[in-house]
Design a protein around this motif. Structure first.
Motif, PDB file in Angstrom:
ATOM      1  N   ARG A   2      47.408 -17.709 -15.378  1.00 51.28           N
ATOM      2  CA  ARG A   2      46.273 -17.641 -16.294  1.00 51.28           C
ATOM      3  C   ARG A   2      44.999 -18.176 -15.644  1.00 51.28           C
ATOM      4  NH1 ARG A   2      48.134 -19.416 -22.256  1.00 51.28           N
ATOM      5  NH2 ARG A   2      46.224 -18.240 -22.691  1.00 51.28           N
ATOM      6  N   ALA A   3      44.989 -18.210 -14.322  1.00 55.52           N
ATOM      7  CA  ALA A   3      43.838 -18.764 -13.608  1.00 55.52           C
ATOM      8  C   ALA A   3      42.537 -18.030 -13.937  1.00 55.52           C
ATOM      9  CB  ALA A   3      44.089 -18.722 -12.102  1.00 55.52           C
ATOM     10  N   ALA A   4      42.627 -16.729 -14.191  1.00 56.95           N
ATOM     11  CA  ALA A   4      41.418 -15.953 -14.472  1.00 56.95           C
ATOM     12  C   ALA A   4      40.728 -16.420 -15.751  1.00 56.95           C
ATOM     13  CB  ALA A   4      41.766 -14.473 -14.582  1.00 56.95           C
ATOM     14  N   GLU A   5      41.481 -17.044 -16.653  1.00 55.77           N
ATOM     15  CA  GLU A   5      40.909 -17.502 -17.916  1.00 55.77           C
ATOM     16  C   GLU A   5      40.156 -18.822 -17.771  1.00 55.77           C
ATOM     17  OE1 GLU A   5      43.730 -17.381 -21.195  1.00 55.77           O
ATOM     18  OE2 GLU A   5      45.054 -16.161 -19.944  1.00 55.77           O
ATOM     19  N   LEU A   6      40.319 -19.507 -16.642  1.00 54.83           N
ATOM     20  CA  LEU A   6      39.775 -20.849 -16.495  1.00 54.83           C
ATOM     21  C   LEU A   6      38.298 -20.878 -16.122  1.00 54.83           C
ATOM     22  CD1 LEU A   6      42.663 -22.532 -14.499  1.00 54.83           C
ATOM     23  CD2 LEU A   6      42.082 -22.913 -16.892  1.00 54.83           C
ATOM     24  N   ALA A   7      37.792 -19.840 -15.475  1.00 58.37           N
ATOM     25  CA  ALA A   7      36.447 -19.892 -14.902  1.00 58.37           C
ATOM     26  C   ALA A   7      35.377 -20.321 -15.897  1.00 58.37           C
ATOM     27  CB  ALA A   7      36.105 -18.552 -14.261  1.00 58.37           C
ATOM     28  N   PRO A   8      35.289 -19.747 -17.093  1.00 63.75           N
ATOM     29  CA  PRO A   8      34.218 -20.173 -18.004  1.00 63.75           C
ATOM     30  C   PRO A   8      34.380 -21.612 -18.485  1.00 63.75           C
ATOM     31  CG  PRO A   8      35.679 -18.595 -19.079  1.00 63.75           C
ATOM     32  CD  PRO A   8      36.042 -18.607 -17.638  1.00 63.75           C
ATOM     33  N   PHE A   9      35.613 -22.088 -18.623  1.00 61.43           N
ATOM     34  CA  PHE A   9      35.828 -23.479 -19.014  1.00 61.43           C
ATOM     35  C   PHE A   9      35.392 -24.423 -17.895  1.00 61.43           C
ATOM     36  CE2 PHE A   9      38.951 -21.168 -21.611  1.00 61.43           C
ATOM     37  CZ  PHE A   9      38.632 -21.648 -22.866  1.00 61.43           C
ATOM     38  N   ARG A  10      35.704 -24.036 -16.668  1.00 60.64           N
ATOM     39  CA  ARG A  10      35.302 -24.887 -15.546  1.00 60.64           C
ATOM     40  C   ARG A  10      33.785 -24.919 -15.400  1.00 60.64           C
ATOM     41  NH1 ARG A  10      37.497 -27.199 -10.700  1.00 60.64           N
ATOM     42  NH2 ARG A  10      35.803 -27.493  -9.225  1.00 60.64           N
ATOM     43  N   ARG A  11      33.119 -23.767 -15.556  1.00 62.56           N
ATOM     44  CA  ARG A  11      31.660 -23.760 -15.456  1.00 62.56           C
ATOM     45  C   ARG A  11      31.035 -24.660 -16.518  1.00 62.56           C
ATOM     46  NH1 ARG A  11      32.507 -18.148 -14.362  1.00 62.56           N
ATOM     47  NH2 ARG A  11      32.105 -17.622 -16.538  1.00 62.56           N
ATOM     48  N   ALA A  12      31.559 -24.615 -17.717  1.00 61.60           N
ATOM     49  CA  ALA A  12      31.031 -25.469 -18.782  1.00 61.60           C
ATOM     50  C   ALA A  12      31.228 -26.940 -18.439  1.00 61.60           C
ATOM     51  CB  ALA A  12      31.715 -25.135 -20.103  1.00 61.60           C
ATOM     52  N   ALA A  13      32.399 -27.284 -17.884  1.00 57.99           N
ATOM     53  CA  ALA A  13      32.673 -28.667 -17.511  1.00 57.99           C
ATOM     54  C   ALA A  13      31.781 -29.124 -16.365  1.00 57.99           C
ATOM     55  CB  ALA A  13      34.146 -28.816 -17.133  1.00 57.99           C
ATOM     56  N   GLU A  14      31.558 -28.267 -15.391  1.00 58.58           N
ATOM     57  CA  GLU A  14      30.700 -28.631 -14.263  1.00 58.58           C
ATOM     58  C   GLU A  14      29.272 -28.909 -14.712  1.00 58.58           C
ATOM     59  OE1 GLU A  14      32.875 -26.225 -10.587  1.00 58.58           O
ATOM     60  OE2 GLU A  14      31.352 -25.212 -11.816  1.00 58.58           O
ATOM     61  N   ARG A  15      28.807 -28.170 -15.721  1.00 61.66           N
ATOM     62  CA  ARG A  15      27.445 -28.389 -16.219  1.00 61.66           C
ATOM     63  C   ARG A  15      27.330 -29.704 -16.988  1.00 61.66           C
ATOM     64  NH1 ARG A  15      27.835 -22.804 -17.529  1.00 61.66           N
ATOM     65  NH2 ARG A  15      28.411 -23.344 -19.683  1.00 61.66           N
ATOM     66  N   SER A  16      28.328 -30.009 -17.813  1.00 60.58           N
ATOM     67  CA  SER A  16      28.199 -31.141 -18.730  1.00 60.58           C
ATOM     68  C   SER A  16      28.837 -32.429 -18.229  1.00 60.58           C
ATOM     69  CB  SER A  16      28.817 -30.773 -20.086  1.00 60.58           C
ATOM     70  OG  SER A  16      28.122 -29.706 -20.686  1.00 60.58           O
ATOM     71  N   LEU A  17      29.954 -32.325 -17.534  1.00 60.17           N
ATOM     72  CA  LEU A  17      30.695 -33.513 -17.097  1.00 60.17           C
ATOM     73  C   LEU A  17      31.124 -33.362 -15.639  1.00 60.17           C
ATOM     74  CD1 LEU A  17      32.964 -34.163 -20.237  1.00 60.17           C
ATOM     75  CD2 LEU A  17      30.859 -35.366 -19.609  1.00 60.17           C
ATOM     76  N   PRO A  18      30.157 -33.259 -14.723  1.00 63.65           N
ATOM     77  CA  PRO A  18      30.515 -33.031 -13.316  1.00 63.65           C
ATOM     78  C   PRO A  18      31.370 -34.150 -12.718  1.00 63.65           C
ATOM     79  CG  PRO A  18      28.187 -33.636 -13.544  1.00 63.65           C
ATOM     80  CD  PRO A  18      28.697 -33.361 -14.920  1.00 63.65           C
ATOM     81  N   GLU A  19      31.222 -35.381 -13.212  1.00 65.65           N
ATOM     82  CA  GLU A  19      32.003 -36.481 -12.658  1.00 65.65           C
ATOM     83  C   GLU A  19      33.490 -36.292 -12.952  1.00 65.65           C
ATOM     84  OE1 GLU A  19      32.464 -41.273 -13.292  1.00 65.65           O
ATOM     85  OE2 GLU A  19      30.446 -40.424 -13.171  1.00 65.65           O
ATOM     86  N   GLN A  20      33.802 -35.781 -14.146  1.00 66.69           N
ATOM     87  CA  GLN A  20      35.207 -35.559 -14.478  1.00 66.69           C
ATOM     88  C   GLN A  20      35.805 -34.434 -13.632  1.00 66.69           C
ATOM     89  OE1 GLN A  20      35.938 -37.968 -16.110  1.00 66.69           O
ATOM     90  NE2 GLN A  20      34.156 -38.477 -17.337  1.00 66.69           N
ATOM     91  N   VAL A  21      35.014 -33.398 -13.361  1.00 64.87           N
ATOM     92  CA  VAL A  21      35.490 -32.309 -12.512  1.00 64.87           C
ATOM     93  C   VAL A  21      35.700 -32.810 -11.086  1.00 64.87           C
ATOM     94  CG1 VAL A  21      34.977 -30.006 -11.604  1.00 64.87           C
ATOM     95  CG2 VAL A  21      34.343 -30.596 -13.963  1.00 64.87           C
ATOM     96  N   ALA A  22      34.777 -33.645 -10.597  1.00 62.99           N
ATOM     97  CA  ALA A  22      34.920 -34.206  -9.249  1.00 62.99           C
ATOM     98  C   ALA A  22      36.197 -35.048  -9.163  1.00 62.99           C
ATOM     99  CB  ALA A  22      33.699 -35.049  -8.902  1.00 62.99           C
ATOM    100  N   TRP A  23      36.488 -35.825 -10.212  1.00 63.12           N
ATOM    101  CA  TRP A  23      37.718 -36.630 -10.233  1.00 63.12           C
ATOM    102  C   TRP A  23      38.943 -35.726 -10.143  1.00 63.12           C
ATOM    103  CZ3 TRP A  23      42.364 -37.731 -12.351  1.00 63.12           C
ATOM    104  CH2 TRP A  23      42.856 -39.040 -12.327  1.00 63.12           C
TER     105      TRP A  23
END
Length: 329
Positions: A44-65
């Motif tokens: 289901r990796a193809a479904e993740l892209a929009p969720f990851r983009r939203a997270a990178e915009r709002s909570l980049p520190e959590q994505v970096a972790w």
């Protein structure tokens, strides 16, 4: 490690440093956990892209972790992100999880939380203690693949969460990342501001205990509400507040049953000590209507004294162990 079966890891530094070290220390649990999720989630990796983009915009520190965590554990960052977006990927058929209560009285403030998760992840639990380069120290029991989400921070604010679904659920920042953001809150106003992060995918019930107070915050993707103060608060997996209740579905049999049972236990024997809270959580753990969810860990916090106990399994079968919170509170 504690003297018992509980895995405890301590992390310091910036987000990437903490995440990488967590991956190095928990790599065996992460690998075992991902073996289960590969079958559960499929491709289901193809479904993740929009969720990851939203997270990178709002909570980049959590994505970096999370990215550093994957690197430290030598696993796929996409697979780890998928586990942390599990509730979003399951939106069409959500699995209900967790029960939480807070109780306050003369000289004590207690929080009790049973973490209900998928049977396939049983045993993949650790306590993560973080001392960031900037921000409060936190202690959090968690599923090995997930960001810390419940626990106690250096402001003596203890918090449990309960999954919720509402009619406005959408693509956005995954709930688990928002929850880690809220775990840093200083007080109720800061907690409400963080829980209401714009662009989130959906909502949670956040139940808090602080010295002398208990409160809860319910959120949907678009709205947030503070529930009234009380001497005792109970929450499971349906909305309780009049502001948001119309946006949620009718309570499921499991959520309604767990809520009624836990409320009855609190009413019949109001907890005044950590041992009282543990006994209630152990009584509350088993529910024949929870499907493929089991209690994977249980947590009790006494915030006046700044102490935490964790059972790394169903508390009706697993002993609680006290976590050394040196450097946290």
């Amino acid at each position: 490690m504690t003297a018992g079966a509980l895995r405890v890891v301590r992390l310091e530094g910036d987000a990437a440093s903490r995440g990488r070290r967590a991956g190095e220390l928990l790599g065996d649990l992460v690998a075992r956990s991902l073996d289960f999720y590969r079958g559960y989630l499929g491709d289901r990796a193809a479904e993740l892209a929009p969720f990851r983009r939203a997270a990178e915009r709002s909570l980049p520190e959590q994505v970096a972790w999370l990215d550093a965590f994957a690197a430290g554990a030598e696993v796929s960052s996409d697979e780890l992100f998928a586990v942390n977006a599990l509730e979003e990927l399951e939106q069409l058929a959500p699995v209900e999880r967790c029960s939480t209560f807070a109780a306050i009285g003369d000289g004590y403030s207690l929080l009790g939380h049973n973490e209900m998760w998928l049977e396939g992840d049983r045993g993949n639990v650790a306590v993560v203690i973080e001392r960031p380069a900037a921000g409060p120290a936190i202690a959090s029991p968690t599923i090995a693949c997930c960001l810390p989400a419940v626990g106690l921070n250096e402001h003596r604010l203890a918090r449990g969460i309960d999954s919720l679904t509402a009619h406005d659920d959408r693509t956005g920042v995954p709930r688990v990342l928002v929850s880690r953001h809220v775990l840093d809150a200083r007080d109720r106003e800061d907690a409400l501001r963080r829980a209401a992060l714009p662009g989130r995918a959906g909502g949670y019930a956040y139940v808090f205990a602080a010295p002398g107070e208990a409160f809860a915050i319910e959120t949907t993707a678009d709205r947030a509400a503070l529930l009234n103060d009380a001497c005792a608060l109970v929450h499971t997996n349906h909305y309780l507040g009049p502001e948001l209740e119309p946006l949620g579905d009718e309570p499921s049999a499991s959520s309604a049953t767990r809520y009624a049972h836990l409320s009855r236990l609190i009413g019949e024997r109001p907890p005044q000590t950590p041992e009282d809270a543990m006994a209630i959580l152990a009584d509350h753990a088993a529910d024949p209507e929870d499907g493929d969810s089991v209690v994977v860990f249980s947590m009790v916090c006494e915030v006046e004294s700044g102490r935490m106990w964790v059972a790394p399994g169903d508390p009706s079968e697993t002993a609680y162990e006290e976590v050394d919170l040196a450097g946290v509170v």
